[in-house]
Design a protein around this motif. Structure first.
Motif, PDB file in Angstrom:
ATOM      1  N   TYR A  97     -21.667   9.613  22.662  1.00 53.52           N
ATOM      2  CA  TYR A  97     -20.403   9.510  22.311  1.00 53.52           C
ATOM      3  C   TYR A  97     -20.049   8.928  20.883  1.00 53.52           C
ATOM      4  O   TYR A  97     -19.123   8.512  20.183  1.00 53.52           O
ATOM      5  CB  TYR A  97     -19.210   9.753  23.631  1.00 53.52           C
ATOM      6  N   PHE A  98     -20.517   7.258  21.903  1.00 58.23           N
ATOM      7  CA  PHE A  98     -19.975   5.649  21.117  1.00 58.23           C
ATOM      8  C   PHE A  98     -20.790   5.757  20.037  1.00 58.23           C
ATOM      9  O   PHE A  98     -21.002   5.232  18.918  1.00 58.23           O
ATOM     10  CB  PHE A  98     -20.286   5.157  21.545  1.00 58.23           C
ATOM     11  N   VAL A  99     -22.235   6.495  20.359  1.00 63.65           N
ATOM     12  CA  VAL A  99     -23.114   6.710  19.093  1.00 63.65           C
ATOM     13  C   VAL A  99     -22.748   7.811  18.126  1.00 63.65           C
ATOM     14  O   VAL A  99     -23.320   7.233  16.982  1.00 63.65           O
ATOM     15  CB  VAL A  99     -24.755   6.705  19.902  1.00 63.65           C
ATOM     16  N   PHE A 100     -22.884   8.705  18.411  1.00 60.77           N
ATOM     17  CA  PHE A 100     -22.652  10.103  17.265  1.00 60.77           C
ATOM     18  C   PHE A 100     -21.074   9.837  16.800  1.00 60.77           C
ATOM     19  O   PHE A 100     -20.536  10.911  16.094  1.00 60.77           O
ATOM     20  CB  PHE A 100     -23.614  11.322  17.595  1.00 60.77           C
ATOM     21  N   LYS A 101     -20.279   9.771  18.232  1.00 54.63           N
ATOM     22  CA  LYS A 101     -18.615   9.895  17.823  1.00 54.63           C
ATOM     23  C   LYS A 101     -18.144  11.699  17.681  1.00 54.63           C
ATOM     24  O   LYS A 101     -17.819  11.917  16.253  1.00 54.63           O
ATOM     25  CB  LYS A 101     -18.053   8.842  16.717  1.00 54.63           C
ATOM     26  N   PRO A 102     -19.174  12.518  18.151  1.00 54.12           N
ATOM     27  CA  PRO A 102     -18.394  13.653  17.334  1.00 54.12           C
ATOM     28  C   PRO A 102     -17.273  13.518  17.600  1.00 54.12           C
ATOM     29  O   PRO A 102     -15.944  13.839  17.939  1.00 54.12           O
ATOM     30  CB  PRO A 102     -18.955  14.675  18.911  1.00 54.12           C
ATOM     31  N   GLU A 103     -16.595  14.973  16.713  1.00 50.94           N
ATOM     32  CA  GLU A 103     -15.307  15.332  16.964  1.00 50.94           C
ATOM     33  C   GLU A 103     -15.487  16.950  15.911  1.00 50.94           C
ATOM     34  O   GLU A 103     -16.327  17.594  16.167  1.00 50.94           O
ATOM     35  CB  GLU A 103     -14.609  14.640  15.048  1.00 50.94           C
ATOM     36  N   SER A 104     -13.957  17.514  17.057  1.00 48.46           N
ATOM     37  CA  SER A 104     -13.919  19.073  16.731  1.00 48.46           C
ATOM     38  C   SER A 104     -14.124  19.709  15.347  1.00 48.46           C
ATOM     39  O   SER A 104     -13.467  18.645  14.341  1.00 48.46           O
ATOM     40  CB  SER A 104     -12.376  19.153  18.101  1.00 48.46           C
ATOM     41  N   PRO A 105     -14.979  20.816  15.454  1.00 51.83           N
ATOM     42  CA  PRO A 105     -15.063  21.680  13.373  1.00 51.83           C
ATOM     43  C   PRO A 105     -13.431  22.012  13.967  1.00 51.83           C
ATOM     44  O   PRO A 105     -12.918  22.532  14.441  1.00 51.83           O
ATOM     45  CB  PRO A 105     -15.960  22.430  13.454  1.00 51.83           C
ATOM     46  N   ASN A 106     -12.654  22.103  12.544  1.00 47.09           N
ATOM     47  CA  ASN A 106     -11.593  23.053  12.573  1.00 47.09           C
ATOM     48  C   ASN A 106     -11.623  24.246  11.658  1.00 47.09           C
ATOM     49  O   ASN A 106     -12.567  24.172  10.780  1.00 47.09           O
ATOM     50  CB  ASN A 106     -10.561  22.426  11.177  1.00 47.09           C
ATOM     51  N   TYR A 107     -10.918  25.231  12.037  1.00 47.10           N
ATOM     52  CA  TYR A 107     -11.438  26.627  11.483  1.00 47.10           C
ATOM     53  C   TYR A 107      -9.969  27.325  11.255  1.00 47.10           C
ATOM     54  O   TYR A 107      -8.300  26.615  11.497  1.00 47.10           O
ATOM     55  CB  TYR A 107     -11.607  27.581  12.638  1.00 47.10           C
ATOM     56  N   SER A 108      -9.778  28.217  10.030  1.00 48.02           N
ATOM     57  CA  SER A 108      -8.678  28.672   9.750  1.00 48.02           C
ATOM     58  C   SER A 108      -8.841  29.847   8.323  1.00 48.02           C
ATOM     59  O   SER A 108      -9.965  29.807   8.015  1.00 48.02           O
ATOM     60  CB  SER A 108      -8.158  27.405   8.510  1.00 48.02           C
ATOM     61  N   VAL A 109      -7.988  30.978   8.799  1.00 51.08           N
ATOM     62  CA  VAL A 109      -7.546  31.721   7.706  1.00 51.08           C
ATOM     63  C   VAL A 109      -7.145  31.303   6.173  1.00 51.08           C
ATOM     64  O   VAL A 109      -6.267  31.082   6.404  1.00 51.08           O
ATOM     65  CB  VAL A 109      -7.144  32.910   8.197  1.00 51.08           C
ATOM     66  N   ASP A 110      -7.508  31.649   5.116  1.00 52.45           N
ATOM     67  CA  ASP A 110      -7.892  31.456   4.098  1.00 52.45           C
ATOM     68  C   ASP A 110      -6.908  32.772   3.379  1.00 52.45           C
ATOM     69  O   ASP A 110      -5.839  32.183   2.069  1.00 52.45           O
ATOM     70  CB  ASP A 110      -8.878  30.585   2.784  1.00 52.45           C
ATOM     71  N   ASN A 111      -7.323  33.860   2.830  1.00 55.52           N
ATOM     72  CA  ASN A 111      -7.126  34.752   2.692  1.00 55.52           C
ATOM     73  C   ASN A 111      -7.403  36.428   3.169  1.00 55.52           C
ATOM     74  O   ASN A 111      -8.534  36.220   4.135  1.00 55.52           O
ATOM     75  CB  ASN A 111      -7.751  34.857   1.194  1.00 55.52           C
ATOM     76  N   VAL A 112      -6.473  37.123   3.443  1.00 54.88           N
ATOM     77  CA  VAL A 112      -6.550  38.244   4.109  1.00 54.88           C
ATOM     78  C   VAL A 112      -6.287  39.422   2.716  1.00 54.88           C
ATOM     79  O   VAL A 112      -4.781  39.651   2.324  1.00 54.88           O
ATOM     80  CB  VAL A 112      -5.835  38.871   5.351  1.00 54.88           C
ATOM     81  N   ALA A 113      -7.078  40.374   3.062  1.00 55.88           N
ATOM     82  CA  ALA A 113      -7.214  41.458   1.497  1.00 55.88           C
ATOM     83  C   ALA A 113      -7.251  42.569   2.673  1.00 55.88           C
ATOM     84  O   ALA A 113      -8.341  43.101   3.302  1.00 55.88           O
ATOM     85  CB  ALA A 113      -7.594  42.225   0.710  1.00 55.88           C
ATOM     86  N   ILE A 114      -6.255  43.962   2.707  1.00 52.57           N
ATOM     87  CA  ILE A 114      -5.818  44.502   3.537  1.00 52.57           C
ATOM     88  C   ILE A 114      -5.954  45.982   3.051  1.00 52.57           C
ATOM     89  O   ILE A 114      -5.001  45.750   1.522  1.00 52.57           O
ATOM     90  CB  ILE A 114      -4.931  44.806   5.043  1.00 52.57           C
ATOM     91  N   ARG A 115      -6.768  47.427   3.642  1.00 48.30           N
ATOM     92  CA  ARG A 115      -6.517  48.246   2.598  1.00 48.30           C
ATOM     93  C   ARG A 115      -6.787  49.697   3.542  1.00 48.30           C
ATOM     94  O   ARG A 115      -7.164  49.169   4.971  1.00 48.30           O
ATOM     95  CB  ARG A 115      -8.231  48.861   1.673  1.00 48.30           C
ATOM     96  N   GLY A 116      -6.325  50.779   3.938  1.00 47.10           N
ATOM     97  CA  GLY A 116      -6.643  52.190   4.396  1.00 47.10           C
ATOM     98  C   GLY A 116      -5.184  51.816   5.180  1.00 47.10           C
ATOM     99  O   GLY A 116      -5.784  52.590   6.572  1.00 47.10           O
ATOM    100  N   PHE A 117      -4.632  51.973   4.770  1.00 48.10           N
ATOM    101  CA  PHE A 117      -3.593  51.734   5.462  1.00 48.10           C
ATOM    102  C   PHE A 117      -2.246  52.825   4.798  1.00 48.10           C
ATOM    103  O   PHE A 117      -1.676  52.802   4.179  1.00 48.10           O
ATOM    104  CB  PHE A 117      -2.088  50.510   6.244  1.00 48.10           C
ATOM    105  N   ASN A 118      -1.932  54.005   5.811  1.00 48.21           N
ATOM    106  CA  ASN A 118      -0.953  55.088   4.623  1.00 48.21           C
ATOM    107  C   ASN A 118       0.027  55.114   5.980  1.00 48.21           C
ATOM    108  O   ASN A 118      -0.028  56.151   7.309  1.00 48.21           O
ATOM    109  CB  ASN A 118      -1.569  55.554   3.963  1.00 48.21           C
ATOM    110  N   LEU A 119       0.718  54.761   5.888  1.00 49.00           N
ATOM    111  CA  LEU A 119       2.097  54.693   6.853  1.00 49.00           C
ATOM    112  C   LEU A 119       2.925  56.044   6.706  1.00 49.00           C
ATOM    113  O   LEU A 119       3.530  56.378   7.395  1.00 49.00           O
ATOM    114  CB  LEU A 119       3.135  53.451   7.333  1.00 49.00           C
TER     115      LEU A 119
END
Length: 260
Positions: A97-119
């Motif tokens: 921990y003190f030598v490498f000082k690890p940090e948590s990675p971050n995740y997120s969703v940038d974009n969503v494209a949707i098809r195939g819905f006929n309501l």
């Protein structure tokens, strides 16, 4: 020849009782009962040996005490070994921990494209989601290997709409990676209530979905790679409509890790 006659003791006078000779010569001593013997043995010559009828019981108790002593010794050795291992692991973790000082990675969703819905139709759906995920590794000395065997799923009200996977790749230190994955579903049957709910939410411009991601990774620390660790990401995303040009209204991601 005449016999000599010794004079006998004079008889006691009236009112007097004869006095035993022993009473006048010495004080009284306890007289053993007939058939009883008192034997005095020096204390240093007394040995504690169980009688024959208790010899087996004494031997059994001795063996039991020996087994208990052996078990206590084994338990103590095992406990000491575990404590030493835990202490060593704690020291190693502190050094890393003190030598490498690890940090948590971050995740997120940038974009969503949707098809195939006929309501407007009650026939089964075949929805498709093209999801762009952003992964940020903020560490200076730690890389991440994304292994095969990942899964990405999109849910609507606990209904699994479509499934896909992430590509396998290596993410170096201080890196941001955008990867696009295609998720597909087939013959998804929604109830009339779910279809009405989707239609109402689309009219209001807030359609919520949940994206779940599970991916096995290996952490590279210096020249050492760890065992496989499963990263779990859960993103709550909201889009304005069910279309390829959908706009992400809100997104909130958190993640956890399975070490084993």
């Amino acid at each position: 020849m005449a016999e000599r006659i010794h004079p006998a003791d004079s008889p006691p006078t009236s009112g007097e009782h004869p006095t035993p000779k022993s009473a006048t010569s010495s004080p009284e001593k306890p007289v053993p009962q007939p058939g009883t013997y008192v034997i005095q043995i020096p204390k240093d010559q007394i040995y504690r040996v169980p009688p024959p009828e208790n010899a087996r019981r004494y031997e059994h108790l001795s063996k039991r005490k020996a087994r208990r002593s052996t078990c206590r010794s084994c338990c103590c050795c095992l406990l000491i070994t575990i404590l030493v291992l835990l202490l060593t692991a704690a020291i190693a973790a502190a050094v890393i921990y003190f030598v490498f000082k690890p940090e948590s990675p971050n995740y997120s969703v940038d974009n969503v494209a949707i098809r195939g819905f006929n309501l407007t139709s009650s026939s089964p759906l075949s929805p498709e989601f093209d999801v762009t995920v952003r992964a940020h590794n903020p560490n200076d000395k730690i890389g991440i290997y994304y292994e095969k065997g990942s899964s990405v799923r999109v849910y609507y009200e606990d209904i699994n709409l479509c499934t896909g996977a992430l590509p396998a790749f290596y993410q170096p230190t201080n890196n941001v990676t955008l990867f696009r994955t295609a998720l597909k579903g087939s013959t998804i049957e929604l109830t009339n209530g779910a279809l009405r709910s989707l239609s109402d939410q689309q009219n209001r411009g807030v359609v919520p979905f949940i994206l779940r991601l599970r991916v096995p990774v290996k952490i590279k620390v210096g020249s050492v790679k760890t065992w496989k660790i499963t990263v779990k990401v859960k993103c709550k995303i909201t889009v304005d409509r069910l279309a390829a040009a959908a706009r992400t209204v809100s997104k909130d991601c958190d993640y956890g890790v399975d070490l084993w």
